[in-house]
Write an enzyme that holds these catalytic residues in place. Structure first.
Site, PDB file in Angstrom:
ATOM      1  N   ILE A 471       0.840  -1.275   0.022  1.00  0.00           N
ATOM      2  CA  ILE A 471       0.184  -0.121  -0.077  1.00  0.00           C
ATOM      3  C   ILE A 471       0.833   1.270   0.080  1.00  0.00           C
ATOM      4  O   ILE A 471       0.441   2.237   0.567  1.00  0.00           O
ATOM      5  CB  ILE A 471      -1.029   0.056   1.129  1.00  0.00           C
ATOM      6  CG1 ILE A 471      -0.329  -0.067   2.642  1.00  0.00           C
ATOM      7  CG2 ILE A 471      -1.859  -1.199   1.159  1.00  0.00           C
ATOM      8  CD1 ILE A 471      -1.030   0.119   3.753  1.00  0.00           C
ATOM      9  N   GLY A 472       2.041   1.384  -0.502  1.00  0.00           N
ATOM     10  CA  GLY A 472       2.945   2.140  -0.549  1.00  0.00           C
ATOM     11  C   GLY A 472       4.006   1.983   0.388  1.00  0.00           C
ATOM     12  O   GLY A 472       4.889   3.054   0.584  1.00  0.00           O
ATOM     13  N   THR A 473       3.968   0.716   1.403  1.00  0.00           N
ATOM     14  CA  THR A 473       5.007   0.724   2.454  1.00  0.00           C
ATOM     15  C   THR A 473       6.204  -0.013   2.137  1.00  0.00           C
ATOM     16  O   THR A 473       7.202   0.303   2.589  1.00  0.00           O
ATOM     17  CB  THR A 473       4.182  -0.438   3.499  1.00  0.00           C
ATOM     18  OG1 THR A 473       3.334  -1.256   2.462  1.00  0.00           O
ATOM     19  CG2 THR A 473       3.031   0.511   4.080  1.00  0.00           C
ATOM     20  N   LEU A 635      15.404  -3.699   7.916  1.00  0.00           N
ATOM     21  CA  LEU A 635      15.577  -4.651   6.623  1.00  0.00           C
ATOM     22  C   LEU A 635      15.998  -3.541   5.402  1.00  0.00           C
ATOM     23  O   LEU A 635      16.742  -3.764   4.648  1.00  0.00           O
ATOM     24  CB  LEU A 635      14.524  -5.485   5.960  1.00  0.00           C
ATOM     25  CG  LEU A 635      14.049  -6.673   7.186  1.00  0.00           C
ATOM     26  CD1 LEU A 635      13.060  -7.427   6.447  1.00  0.00           C
ATOM     27  CD2 LEU A 635      15.320  -7.406   7.503  1.00  0.00           C
ATOM     28  N   ASN A 636      15.563  -2.503   5.437  1.00  0.00           N
ATOM     29  CA  ASN A 636      15.879  -1.346   4.468  1.00  0.00           C
ATOM     30  C   ASN A 636      15.569  -0.013   5.102  1.00  0.00           C
ATOM     31  O   ASN A 636      14.590   0.296   5.364  1.00  0.00           O
ATOM     32  CB  ASN A 636      15.043  -1.554   3.248  1.00  0.00           C
ATOM     33  CG  ASN A 636      15.161  -0.644   2.060  1.00  0.00           C
ATOM     34  OD1 ASN A 636      15.675   0.376   2.446  1.00  0.00           O
ATOM     35  ND2 ASN A 636      14.972  -0.885   1.006  1.00  0.00           N
ATOM     36  N   THR A 639      13.284   2.719   2.889  1.00  0.00           N
ATOM     37  CA  THR A 639      11.958   2.506   2.890  1.00  0.00           C
ATOM     38  C   THR A 639      11.343   2.608   4.344  1.00  0.00           C
ATOM     39  O   THR A 639      10.338   3.329   4.493  1.00  0.00           O
ATOM     40  CB  THR A 639      11.281   1.106   2.438  1.00  0.00           C
ATOM     41  OG1 THR A 639      12.312   0.121   3.060  1.00  0.00           O
ATOM     42  CG2 THR A 639      11.804   1.074   0.853  1.00  0.00           C
ATOM     43  N   GLN A 643       8.887   5.252   6.074  1.00  0.00           N
ATOM     44  CA  GLN A 643       7.308   4.917   6.689  1.00  0.00           C
ATOM     45  C   GLN A 643       7.338   5.686   8.154  1.00  0.00           C
ATOM     46  O   GLN A 643       6.225   6.309   7.973  1.00  0.00           O
ATOM     47  CB  GLN A 643       7.598   3.425   7.063  1.00  0.00           C
ATOM     48  CG  GLN A 643       7.179   2.529   5.955  1.00  0.00           C
ATOM     49  CD  GLN A 643       5.781   2.676   5.625  1.00  0.00           C
ATOM     50  OE1 GLN A 643       4.769   2.518   6.260  1.00  0.00           O
ATOM     51  NE2 GLN A 643       5.584   3.130   4.321  1.00  0.00           N
ATOM     52  N   GLY A 709       5.401   0.186   9.979  1.00  0.00           N
ATOM     53  CA  GLY A 709       4.426   0.919   9.309  1.00  0.00           C
ATOM     54  C   GLY A 709       3.497   1.825  10.217  1.00  0.00           C
ATOM     55  O   GLY A 709       2.842   2.923   9.636  1.00  0.00           O
ATOM     56  N   GLU A 710       3.371   1.876  11.568  1.00  0.00           N
ATOM     57  CA  GLU A 710       2.458   2.465  12.140  1.00  0.00           C
ATOM     58  C   GLU A 710       3.163   3.291  13.449  1.00  0.00           C
ATOM     59  O   GLU A 710       2.704   4.245  13.876  1.00  0.00           O
ATOM     60  CB  GLU A 710       1.176   1.476  12.753  1.00  0.00           C
ATOM     61  CG  GLU A 710       0.427   1.320  11.624  1.00  0.00           C
ATOM     62  CD  GLU A 710      -0.589   0.062  11.819  1.00  0.00           C
ATOM     63  OE1 GLU A 710      -0.204  -0.734  12.412  1.00  0.00           O
ATOM     64  OE2 GLU A 710      -1.671   0.348  11.856  1.00  0.00           O
TER      65      GLU A 710
END
Ligand code: MOS
Length: 752
Positions: A471-473, A635-636, A639, A643, A709-710
């Site tokens: 979802i863009g994550t 892990l990255n 990205t 987030q 993500g949150e």
């Protein structure tokens, strides 16, 4: 099974789907064109409660190009049982059935679909559909329903309202210092860039290929089959690219239902795309009213904690989110009671929005902690450290990992917290008052069962397939990296296929669990491929790797190499060609539940914010945010940082801008557009600094990764609210903190 980190893991790899997105190659749900496609436009209810008496379609049908006006009275057959409309993220209750009968539950409820050859024709004709309603009084004001607040019988998740500990009222009455305040958070809408849309392609034998904007293609697939009574193999749902969702796409939304309904009814391919205004008729972050009572000894040690929340439920479903459990994991306190109640209003059911419950609950807790810090005259950061908990008292379990102390220290260092003067209104630069505020963030480190397939082709390229969404994550990128790492391949030799109900099943992409869950499945599937490769290596006579075990080799540069003697190696393609057969491994990955349940799994953060207020111009700005995050292995870093930055922007929106306003006379959201629903834009966003604190996670999965993500939104609004108080001496306890409230012109703001 280990990750070697010699290849791509942990590196700031750019999104593998980036070029497709910025060049317009990536197609979104409402962009799939097929011959003969027709367009449906939604007619939305103008009343919030009541019934449809009559529908006059004649003027709409008279418009050239209009094909049909579908409503409850002429639609194709759909399931009647509410249970058939349930989905994997549905709260307890009776799911709403779109276009089912004449009953109206909320303003903007779809009541008809006008289908035409062209979108604009459908849109115009939709204005000509005459609907006569019998309206009833709708109650949408939570304050009017407080006396009917109830504790839902059926819990969405029991752990969200942990059992009371000790005797909180006694502890509160005896404590030397206590505070009690009410905090309010408004309804917010997710407002992703991409509107919800669906293209249902009618195929041979009534096969449906459905492109929908969703966070879970399998969830929508199941919903469509169940609601329309279709066999599994007759339907395929795809969501290859999703332009943001933030939780709005967890449940199947009505554009999906309507597009499929019309396709079945007309035996044609149909697209339904919602307008921005209609986006405000979907789920939303529910309003909350929260009361926090904290008591401490003079030295700042918490002795009592009470957190009571009331939030919105619709008339038909008991949506619940974890608003109150967080203190039990954050701060040590033996006398504690938390509870959350619902009150019904005539709105659609709320739904998860980025860090549901956590974003609002931790806002209240962390503002209350700030207020307590002034009451006991202890630095806010010091107060958190004093009450730091090494166990999750809710569950009486140790944490699988908790590097929150590192977040506090590194965040404070980077921010320059030591330069803060303790007194409110004591820092000024030029015309502006300056405020420093901080807060803690906490969110779940979840892992759930997920499936994946890894296929290593004869040419040495790897395909990863799983039904999850991006979802863009950054899901495409992370899964690519895991595949590349496991088999020692360059990133461009790994292709990831996701967002398709035909692929190995995965849960909705949400709850920050995708990396930990789907990533684990990909890692394990790739590990099976490695084992298979080693079996083949063993069959190669007099090969350089004869007799080696998996533990003896590395996968690097598209080769299998003996770790202790890199000159002994074989290329993957050589091994594959030996048997002349690709290697395919598909599996479902899940935690070892017994071991999993031994720990509490959480991610943490410390958020520091600087605000500046120009009192004369009435300008309030968040000029700096430092978010220090502990989420296991990152892990990255690129990205992951994106987030956190995006979520901090969401937190700034929550603190200063976002609020969906209801005109209670009509039960209707009135600022349903981007002119009046304010989200932060470039000019509102200044420095955002993200720190990833080293955290060794060994229990959740072999990746060592939690999710990011949150966590970035949790705590951010509180840090800003606390900074506003520090800058101004004015405590605003109802979000958003708009300038009129800060200047004491409206709301609950008061000095001191
Ligand atoms: Mo998230 S609110 O689970 O998309």
């Amino acid at each position: 099974m280990t990750l070697m980190s010699t290849n791509t893991i942990g590196k700031p790899v750019s999104r593998v789907d980036g070029p497709a997105k910025v060049t317009g190659q990536a197609k979104y749900a409402a962009e799939f064109n097929v011959p003969g496609l027709v367009h449906g436009f939604v007619v939305s209810s103008t009343i919030a409660k009541g019934r449809i008496k009559t529908i006059d379609r004649s003027a709409a049908l008279a418009v050239p190009g209009v094909i049909a006006v579908l409503a409850h009275d002429n639609r194709p057959h759909v399931a009647s049982e509410h249970e058939k409309y349930t989905d994997e993220t549905a709260p307890p209750g009776l799911p709403w059935r779109p276009l089912y009968d004449e009953e109206i539950f909320f303003s903007g409820q779809p009541v008809a679909l006008v289908v035409a050859e062209e979108f604009e024709t459908a849109r115009f004709a939709a204005t000509l559909v005459e609907i006569d309603y019998k309206a009833e009084e709708a109650v949408t004001d939570l304050d009017r329903q407080l006396n009917q607040a109830f504790s839902p019988r059926k819990k969405r998740l029991p752990g969200w309202d942990p059992d009371p500990r000790g005797d909180v009222d006694k502890a509160l009455s005896r404590a030397p210092v206590s505070i009690r305040h009410e905090y309010r958070t408004p309804i917010e809408h997710h407002n992703p860039m991409e509107n919800f849309g669906c293209t249902a392609v009618w195929g041979e034998d009534g096969r449906l290929t459905v492109y929908d904007k969703t966070q879970g293609a399998p969830n929508c697939h199941k919903y469509v089959c169940s609601v329309f009574g279709l066999a599994r193999e007759k339907v395929r749902v795809l969501s290859p690219y999703v332009g943001g969702a933030f939780g709005a796409g967890l449940r199947p939304n009505y554009e999906l239902f309507l597009a499929v309904l019309a396709a079945i009814g007309l035996k044609r391919s149909v697209r339904v795309a919602l307008t921005r205004q209609q986006m405000f008729t979907l789920g939303y972050r529910p309003q909350t009213i929260q009361t926090l009572s904290l008591a401490a000894k003079q030295d700042g040690n918490l002795v009592a904690l009470k957190h009571e929340a009331i939030t919105i439920a619709s008339r038909f479903e008991d949506y619940q989110e974890p608003i109150v459990p967080w203190t039990g994991a954050l701060y040590h306190c033996n006398d504690s009671t938390v509870s959350s109640k619902l009150a019904r209003v005539d709105l659609f059911t709320p739904c998860d929005m980025r860090a549901p419950g956590g974003a609002v609950g931790v806002y209240a807790i962390e503002c209350a902690m700030d207020e307590l810090s002034y009451a006991v005259v202890i630095d806010p950061l010091e107060l958190r450290l004093k009450n730091y908990s090494d166990v999750d008292q809710n569950e009486d379990k140790p944490f699988s990992s908790k590097a929150l102390k590192g977040c506090y220290h590194q965040g404070a260092e980077r921010f320059g917290w030591s330069k803060r003067k303790p007194e409110p209104r004591s820092m000024r630069e030029g015309r502006e008052l300056v405020g420093y505020g901080m807060a803690t963030g906490i969110w779940e480190g979840l892992r759930v069962p997920a499936s994946a397939r890894a296929s290593l082709a004869l040419d040495g390229t790897l395909e990863i397939a799983t039904a999850t969404a991006d979802i863009g994550t950054g899901t495409y990128t992370i899964l690519t990296q895991i595949g590349a790492e496991m088999l020692g391949l360059p990133l461009d030799k790994v292709k990831v296929k996701i967002g398709d109900s035909d692929l190995p099943p995965a849960p909705v992409e949400g709850a920050s669990w995708t990396t930990a869950s789907v990533g684990s499945a990909v890692m394990e599937a790739c590990d099976c491929v490695r084992k298979d490769l080693l079996k083949r290596v063993a069959k190669i006579n007099n090969g350089p790797l004869n007799g080696v075990e998996l533990a003896d080799v590395m996968f690097v540069d598209s080769e299998i190499r003996m770790a202790s003697d890199p000159s002994r190696s074989l290329s993957l393609t050589d091994v594959l060609h030996g048997a002349n057969e690709p290697i395919v491994s598909e599996l479902t990955s899940m935690p070892d539940w017994k071991a999993f349940r031994r720990y509490s799994h959480k991610v943490h953060s410390a958020v520091f914010a600087e605000v500046r207020l120009d009192e004369e111009l009435g300008m309030l700005r968040v000029v700096r945010v430092v978010s220090a995050v502990a989420a296991g292995r990152i892990l990255n870093v690129k990205t992951a940082r994106s987030q956190i930055m995006g979520a901090v922007v969401g937190g700034i929106g929550m603190a200063l801008h976002e609020e969906t306003v209801i005109d209670h006379r009509f039960g209707r959201f009135i600022n349903h557009n981007f002119a009046e629903y304010h989200v932060p834009v470039n000019a509102d966003i200044h420095d955002i600094d993200v720190i990833f604190v080293d955290e060794q996670e060994t229990h959740l999965n072999a990746l060592g990764a939690k999710g990011v993500g949150e966590i970035g939104i949790v705590g951010t609004a509180a840090a800003i609210a606390n900074a506003v108080y520090h800058a101004t001496g004015v405590r605003v306890r109802d979000l958003p903190i708009t300038i009129d409230k800060v200047l004491g012109l409206r709301g609950t703001a008061r000095a001191g």
